[in-house]
Design an enzyme around this catalytic site. Structure first.
Site, PDB file in Angstrom:
ATOM      1  N   ALA A  67      29.361  16.697 121.731  1.00 23.31           N
ATOM      2  CA  ALA A  67      29.374  17.845 120.822  1.00 23.31           C
ATOM      3  C   ALA A  67      28.553  17.529 119.581  1.00 23.31           C
ATOM      4  CB  ALA A  67      30.810  18.190 120.427  1.00 23.31           C
ATOM      5  N   ASP A  68      28.127  18.584 118.912  1.00 19.67           N
ATOM      6  CA  ASP A  68      27.446  18.462 117.632  1.00 19.67           C
ATOM      7  C   ASP A  68      27.768  19.700 116.811  1.00 19.67           C
ATOM      8  OD1 ASP A  68      25.460  16.755 116.095  1.00 19.67           O
ATOM      9  OD2 ASP A  68      24.572  18.751 115.907  1.00 19.67           O
ATOM     10  N   THR A  69      27.931  19.519 115.500  1.00 18.00           N
ATOM     11  CA  THR A  69      28.287  20.620 114.604  1.00 18.00           C
ATOM     12  C   THR A  69      27.309  20.683 113.444  1.00 18.00           C
ATOM     13  OG1 THR A  69      30.631  20.364 115.146  1.00 18.00           O
ATOM     14  CG2 THR A  69      30.119  21.566 113.130  1.00 18.00           C
ATOM     15  N   GLY A 104      27.951  22.944 119.214  1.00 15.51           N
ATOM     16  CA  GLY A 104      27.486  22.942 120.591  1.00 15.51           C
ATOM     17  C   GLY A 104      28.286  21.906 121.357  1.00 15.51           C
TER      18      GLY A 104
END
Length: 186
Positions: A67-69, A104
């Site tokens: 994940a990435d924010t 994501g």
């Protein structure tokens, strides 16, 4: 389940799902992205890059999650600040505005994969310089996209409106992740 993340918040949130999981070391990747990407396209691209960095042979029943924010405000992407000065500047920019938090997420099993983006709109009150400096000095939000943690003091006093997933703002939209896991073929 395998979680490729160094984020203590992601680990805490995933634990709340009561699904057995273990961390895997997050590999160093280049987090640059194509300049034409906007908003939610950016963290989805980076989450996919993180997933591509693993050449693990997943066994039946195993799922790898990356994940990435990011924070997106007025066409500007904000990741983690490099230092306290940049953190103060980011919070000044967000003060009195509505911004988007995008995460994501990529999931991969031995036989299937899925990816999605979650969007949450967050509105900040107008923050004083004293509030911004107090928060940055006291909480040192250098490991947080947009230089803030909604679960910390700044969220208590500064967030006036939230549309979407609170947990997405913390870094992992656990409801969407849970729903995606239910559909993933393992």
């Amino acid at each position: 389940m395998l979680l490729a993340s160094n984020s203590p918040r992601r680990r805490e949130l995933l634990s709340g799902l009561d699904i057995p999981w273990r961390p895997v070391a997050l590999r160093d990747i280049d987090e640059d992205y194509p300049a034409d990407l906007k908003g939610g396209e950016i963290p989805l691209f980076i989450a996919r890059e993180k997933m591509a960095a693993y050449d693990l042979e997943l066994h039946a029943g195993e799922v790898l999650v990356t994940a990435d924010t990011i924070v997106w405000c007025d066409g500007r992407m904000m990741g983690k600040p490099a230092d306290e000065e940049e953190a103060v500047e980011m919070l000044r920019f967000l003060s009195g505005k509505t911004h988007q938090v995008y995460t994501g997420v990529c999931l991969k099993s031995a036989v299937d994969e899925n990816a999605f983006v979650c969007e949450t709109n967050v509105t900040f009150a107008r923050l004083t310089q004293e509030q911004i400096h107090y928060y940055v000095k006291t909480y040192r939000p250098l490991d947080k996209a947009g230089a803030y943690g909604i679960q910390e003091w700044i969220g208590y006093v500064g967030v006036t409106k939230l549309e979407g997933s609170y947990f997405n703002v913390m870094g992992l939209p656990v409801q969407r992740l849970y729903a995606a896991l239910q559909k993933l073929k393992i």
